[in-house]
Design a protein around this motif. Structure first.
Motif: not given
Ligand code: PHE
Length: 340
Positions: A12, A23-24, A26-27, A66-67, A69-70, A73-74
């Motif tokens: 991650v 990104i999506e 990855f989610r 993880i949340n 990180k997302i 990135m956004k």
């Protein structure tokens, strides 16, 4: 299981999206129903109870990371977009899409039409493919006239004779057949003659012819109208002279010269040191022509004139080679729009 959690955490942290839609992806890969976190939770159900507390905390921390990180990135992706936008310099001049210009033949034709419309003429048009009657017979051409020869005229068929019009006088015949006097028309159009192409001749060119029929129309009216035209087209200083000539459809007939607008009449190469340039033919409509179209020649008289648009344009702008008008070289064509 602890190894698995640590391994996933490493992956991650190492993940770097190359394009935004990664990104999506990855989610979904991480948190989706068939994602890696789900696998971990499934496995977590089976661990020994004494391990649950520690592993549960680790798994939750991983999920939060993880949340986070997302979200990071956004935010980074959005930031990049706004910087790119702010780099567009709104004060830079726009790129110019080339706009075409009117063809010099159209410009001069329109100008001729406009000048005569101020004298009350309206535009009449007619077909380019004509019959013998409208081009020759109704205009008093004798049967043996050279224009009726294939050498001079493009025939489409013989007997009956169908041909490409050699002058726009055919439009004048059609107008006289249709309309009772007073008639005042200007006839622009393309005409065709079987001539070799050179700097001064082309098998296709353009004419504007005019016709004025009413009671008591005289040669003086003709002369004054042409003088008005010459001054409007070539400038206030323009003078005209008329030389006797011959056309089958006018009597008397004349060629009109205008004083050379390039040297002012002193004499130069263009006017061949005469001070004069020939611009058109004209004359009083022959009574035979009036009668052929059903107009009473005892009651009515009229005059006609005809000029080549290319020729007027060449003289006005000092163009030396007629072929330039047909080559469509934009370097030539776009010089004229600003002139008129
Ligand atoms: N029709 C003649 C030509 O094409 C020009 C013209 C028209 C002459 C009217 C006199 C009168 O040459």
């Amino acid at each position: 299981m602890i190894d698995k959690i640590n391994d996933l955490l490493r992956r991650v942290e190492a993940f770097k999206p190359k394009v935004d839609n990664e990104i999506e992806e990855f989610r979904i890969r991480m948190l989706g129903r068939k994602g890696e976190m789900n696998d971990l939770f499934e496995e977590f159900k089976k661990v020994a109870p004494e391990m649950k507390k520690e592993l549960g905390q680790k798994i939750n921390a991983l999920k939060n990371r993880i949340n986070e990180k997302i979200a990071e990135m956004k935010a980074a992706a959005e930031n990049a977009e706004t910087t790119a936008q702010s780099q567009i310099d709104m004060t830079r001049p726009g790129s110019n899409d080339p706009i075409g210009s009117r063809h010099p033949i159209s410009l001069v034709k329109n100008q001729i039409v406009e000048i005569f419309s101020r004298l009350g003429y309206t535009v009449a048009e007619g077909p380019e493919i004509e019959d013998d009657w409208h081009v020759f017979s109704a205009l008093n051409f004798p049967p043996e006239h050279p224009a009726r020869d294939m050498q001079d005229t493009f025939f489409i068929s013989k007997n009956p004779d169908i041909l490409l019009r050699t002058h726009t006088s055919s439009i004048q015949v059609r107008t006289m057949e249709r309309q009772k006097p007073p008639i005042r028309v200007i006839c622009p159009g393309r005409v065709f003659r079987n001539e070799a192409i050179s700097y001064r001749a082309h098998c296709i060119f353009h004419q504007v012819e005019g016709l004025y029929i009413d009671e008591n129309v005289s040669f003086a009216d003709l002369k004054q109208s042409i003088l008005y035209f010459a001054k409007e087209m070539f400038g206030e200083k323009a003078r005209i002279r008329m030389r006797p000539s011959y056309f089958p459809f006018t009597e008397p007939s004349a060629e009109v010269d205008v004083s050379c607008n390039l040297c002012g009449g002193k004499g130069c190469n263009v006017c061949k040191h005469t001070g004069w340039l020939e611009i058109m033919g004209c004359g009083m409509v022959d009574p035979n022509v009036l009668e052929a179209s059903g107009i009473d020649s005892k009651k009515y008289s009229g005059f006609a004139f005809g000029m080549g648009v290319e020729r007027i344009s060449m003289l006005k702008y000092g163009v030396k080679d007629l072929r330039l008008y047909f080559e469509n070289d934009v370097r030539f064509l776009n010089q004229f729009d600003s002139v008129y």
